[in-house]
Design a protein around this motif. Sequence first.
Motif, PDB file in Angstrom:
ATOM      1  N   LEU A   1      -9.982 -50.715  47.502  1.00 32.34           N
ATOM      2  CA  LEU A   1      -9.814 -49.893  48.704  1.00 32.34           C
ATOM      3  C   LEU A   1     -10.654 -50.385  49.875  1.00 32.34           C
ATOM      4  CD1 LEU A   1      -9.648 -46.350  47.088  1.00 32.34           C
ATOM      5  CD2 LEU A   1      -7.849 -47.413  48.469  1.00 32.34           C
ATOM      6  N   TYR A   2     -11.576 -51.313  49.615  1.00 31.75           N
ATOM      7  CA  TYR A   2     -12.343 -51.894  50.721  1.00 31.75           C
ATOM      8  C   TYR A   2     -11.454 -52.636  51.714  1.00 31.75           C
ATOM      9  CZ  TYR A   2     -16.957 -50.807  48.765  1.00 31.75           C
ATOM     10  OH  TYR A   2     -18.084 -50.160  48.323  1.00 31.75           O
ATOM     11  N   ARG A   3     -10.198 -52.884  51.357  1.00 30.00           N
ATOM     12  CA  ARG A   3      -9.297 -53.524  52.321  1.00 30.00           C
ATOM     13  C   ARG A   3      -9.130 -52.665  53.587  1.00 30.00           C
ATOM     14  NH1 ARG A   3      -3.019 -53.178  50.228  1.00 30.00           N
ATOM     15  NH2 ARG A   3      -3.800 -54.675  48.700  1.00 30.00           N
ATOM     16  N   TYR A   4      -9.436 -51.355  53.471  1.00 31.01           N
ATOM     17  CA  TYR A   4      -9.308 -50.454  54.624  1.00 31.01           C
ATOM     18  C   TYR A   4     -10.640 -50.232  55.337  1.00 31.01           C
ATOM     19  CZ  TYR A   4      -4.794 -49.484  52.522  1.00 31.01           C
ATOM     20  OH  TYR A   4      -3.536 -49.634  52.013  1.00 31.01           O
ATOM     21  N   ASP A   5     -11.646 -50.975  54.962  1.00 28.11           N
ATOM     22  CA  ASP A   5     -12.986 -50.725  55.489  1.00 28.11           C
ATOM     23  C   ASP A   5     -13.061 -50.867  57.004  1.00 28.11           C
ATOM     24  OD1 ASP A   5     -15.774 -50.142  54.443  1.00 28.11           O
ATOM     25  OD2 ASP A   5     -16.181 -51.874  55.714  1.00 28.11           O
ATOM     26  N   ASP A   6     -12.275 -51.781  57.564  1.00 24.62           N
ATOM     27  CA  ASP A   6     -12.353 -52.000  59.011  1.00 24.62           C
ATOM     28  C   ASP A   6     -11.733 -50.862  59.808  1.00 24.62           C
ATOM     29  OD1 ASP A   6      -9.701 -52.446  58.424  1.00 24.62           O
ATOM     30  OD2 ASP A   6      -9.580 -54.391  59.423  1.00 24.62           O
TER      31      ASP A   6
ATOM     32  N   VAL B   1     -12.138 -33.557  46.623  1.00 24.10           N
ATOM     33  CA  VAL B   1     -11.891 -34.940  46.188  1.00 24.10           C
ATOM     34  C   VAL B   1     -12.656 -35.265  44.907  1.00 24.10           C
ATOM     35  CG1 VAL B   1     -11.327 -35.737  48.500  1.00 24.10           C
ATOM     36  CG2 VAL B   1     -13.702 -35.886  47.705  1.00 24.10           C
ATOM     37  N   MET B   2     -13.232 -34.249  44.283  1.00 25.60           N
ATOM     38  CA  MET B   2     -13.866 -34.370  42.963  1.00 25.60           C
ATOM     39  C   MET B   2     -15.090 -35.278  42.993  1.00 25.60           C
ATOM     40  SD  MET B   2     -10.461 -34.455  40.546  1.00 25.60           S
ATOM     41  CE  MET B   2      -9.578 -35.602  41.635  1.00 25.60           C
ATOM     42  N   ALA B   3     -16.202 -34.720  43.434  1.00 27.25           N
ATOM     43  CA  ALA B   3     -17.476 -35.446  43.447  1.00 27.25           C
ATOM     44  C   ALA B   3     -17.749 -36.042  42.076  1.00 27.25           C
ATOM     45  CB  ALA B   3     -18.611 -34.506  43.841  1.00 27.25           C
ATOM     46  N   GLY B   4     -18.207 -37.292  42.064  1.00 26.26           N
ATOM     47  CA  GLY B   4     -18.523 -37.967  40.818  1.00 26.26           C
ATOM     48  C   GLY B   4     -17.458 -38.924  40.352  1.00 26.26           C
ATOM     49  N   THR B   5     -16.231 -38.808  40.872  1.00 27.25           N
ATOM     50  CA  THR B   5     -15.166 -39.727  40.479  1.00 27.25           C
ATOM     51  C   THR B   5     -15.196 -40.959  41.386  1.00 27.25           C
ATOM     52  OG1 THR B   5     -13.569 -38.565  41.901  1.00 27.25           O
ATOM     53  CG2 THR B   5     -13.728 -37.862  39.601  1.00 27.25           C
ATOM     54  N   PRO B   6     -14.707 -42.107  40.918  1.00 23.58           N
ATOM     55  CA  PRO B   6     -14.887 -43.359  41.667  1.00 23.58           C
ATOM     56  C   PRO B   6     -14.259 -43.395  43.051  1.00 23.58           C
ATOM     57  CG  PRO B   6     -14.367 -43.839  39.381  1.00 23.58           C
ATOM     58  CD  PRO B   6     -14.179 -42.353  39.555  1.00 23.58           C
ATOM     59  N   THR B   7     -13.146 -42.694  43.259  1.00 22.23           N
ATOM     60  CA  THR B   7     -12.476 -42.758  44.558  1.00 22.23           C
ATOM     61  C   THR B   7     -12.953 -41.692  45.540  1.00 22.23           C
ATOM     62  OG1 THR B   7     -10.658 -41.390  43.700  1.00 22.23           O
ATOM     63  CG2 THR B   7     -10.383 -43.798  43.591  1.00 22.23           C
ATOM     64  N   ALA B   8     -13.794 -40.767  45.079  1.00 26.82           N
ATOM     65  CA  ALA B   8     -14.246 -39.680  45.950  1.00 26.82           C
ATOM     66  C   ALA B   8     -14.982 -40.183  47.190  1.00 26.82           C
ATOM     67  CB  ALA B   8     -15.120 -38.705  45.166  1.00 26.82           C
ATOM     68  N   PRO B   9     -15.876 -41.191  47.097  1.00 24.47           N
ATOM     69  CA  PRO B   9     -16.564 -41.666  48.303  1.00 24.47           C
ATOM     70  C   PRO B   9     -15.610 -42.195  49.370  1.00 24.47           C
ATOM     71  CG  PRO B   9     -17.723 -42.405  46.349  1.00 24.47           C
ATOM     72  CD  PRO B   9     -16.422 -41.828  45.877  1.00 24.47           C
ATOM     73  N   PHE B  10     -14.586 -42.945  48.966  1.00 24.63           N
ATOM     74  CA  PHE B  10     -13.608 -43.453  49.930  1.00 24.63           C
ATOM     75  C   PHE B  10     -12.900 -42.295  50.617  1.00 24.63           C
ATOM     76  CE2 PHE B  10      -9.051 -44.392  50.592  1.00 24.63           C
ATOM     77  CZ  PHE B  10      -9.157 -45.359  51.589  1.00 24.63           C
ATOM     78  N   LEU B  11     -12.444 -41.317  49.857  1.00 28.31           N
ATOM     79  CA  LEU B  11     -11.720 -40.184  50.431  1.00 28.31           C
ATOM     80  C   LEU B  11     -12.619 -39.361  51.349  1.00 28.31           C
ATOM     81  CD1 LEU B  11      -9.783 -39.120  47.208  1.00 28.31           C
ATOM     82  CD2 LEU B  11      -8.853 -40.337  49.194  1.00 28.31           C
ATOM     83  N   ALA B  12     -13.906 -39.270  51.001  1.00 29.81           N
ATOM     84  CA  ALA B  12     -14.850 -38.538  51.852  1.00 29.81           C
ATOM     85  C   ALA B  12     -15.068 -39.255  53.179  1.00 29.81           C
ATOM     86  CB  ALA B  12     -16.174 -38.353  51.118  1.00 29.81           C
ATOM     87  N   ASP B  13     -15.044 -40.578  53.176  1.00 29.02           N
ATOM     88  CA  ASP B  13     -15.139 -41.327  54.429  1.00 29.02           C
ATOM     89  C   ASP B  13     -13.880 -41.146  55.270  1.00 29.02           C
ATOM     90  OD1 ASP B  13     -17.674 -42.263  54.014  1.00 29.02           O
ATOM     91  OD2 ASP B  13     -17.104 -44.330  53.574  1.00 29.02           O
TER      92      ASP B  13
END
Length: 391
Positions: A94-99, A178-190
């Motif tokens: 998902l870092y492909r969307y970082d920019d 977005v379910m804190a603690g799951t791997p994709t939660a940080p991306f969705l929170a951003d």
Amino acid sequence: MEGILGQLACQAVWEEFLAHRLMKGRFTWNLFQDADAFVAEEKYRSIVEAFLRGDAPGIPECRLINKMGTSKKRTVYSFPPDDTRVLKLMSYLLYRYDDRFAPNCYSFRRGVKASDAIFRLRKALRGRRMWAYKLDIHDYFNSISIPVLLPILRNLLADDPALYRFFERMLADGSRGVMAGTPTAPFLADVYLMEVDRYFADAGVIYARYSDDIILFAPDRDTLETYKSTLLDFLSKYRLAVNPSKERIYAPDEPFDFLGFKCLGSAIDISEATRRKMKGKIRRAARALQRWRIRKDFGPERAMKGLIRIFMGKFFEDDDPDALTWSRWFFPVINRTEGLREIDRYLQQYIRYLGTGRHTKANYRTRYHDLKTLGYRSLVHEYYVNKRPNA
């Protein structure tokens, strides 16, 4: 460009991911061997095939854990271990969307660290007398409104509709955010507060966000109140609540706290709140060990070693390569040691307390050398060792 779900089935992508984590120090040797076997045996294939068929990861396990430095609880979620491995690779891709994120968002970005926020704020504020407003969003990850998030996510993932549909299914319940603690939660929170970050970036406001922590600055109180009102309007639009105990206005020349740091001009130390939290954790752990020692009727040295072991793990590198120890979080940023000295003294006091069960002058018969023999390492000493060029 191939969709992310399709890349999850590619052995070469998995091998690149393992190499990346190994180079970043994210593996102990045992963890690496386990992950390498998972990839070599292609155990990910059945999970990826299920995702491609339209299945979501399923219902995550929910648990309550202690919030760092307090007796309060927070809710975190976890999927089964193999599903989590696959979601970790997804998070990496998902870092492909970082920019697409504004430069004032510092959480969970590739090549961006929390320390960058502190250093950039210090540079932007140099020689200027600024007012500041800081807030913390209450239970941010689990409070994110899925009906509000999904249209934002659909727009961001317009080039990968299959991935969007996957998230739509995974988040269908909605009650868990977005379910804190799951791997994709940080991306969705951003993703959720992209508009807020971009607004202040485009307006030229000195502003920084790390997940649920936000701080902004203004040249005078009236302008600060305008910025504050705008920010609170945004948070209301996104159905988020501010934690009132962590909301604060700082006057010019007053040190401000952000991400556990206390900053004033070029001076950076550990914040007063961080010190209080750590003291509370030390005090509670020592009292618990003392009660346990009395109940089990064993010698004080065992309890003293137990307290030392607990906090050496919290302060310094340990077996968990992802743990945010003090040596990883604070040491690279601070240039003052008053906070470290204060915590050193406090921890030594409670180690000695476990030797007698009382707070008396007699405790100091346990010399500093004796504490070191039991495994104690000084924060101040380790900080300066860490700062040496060849340390």
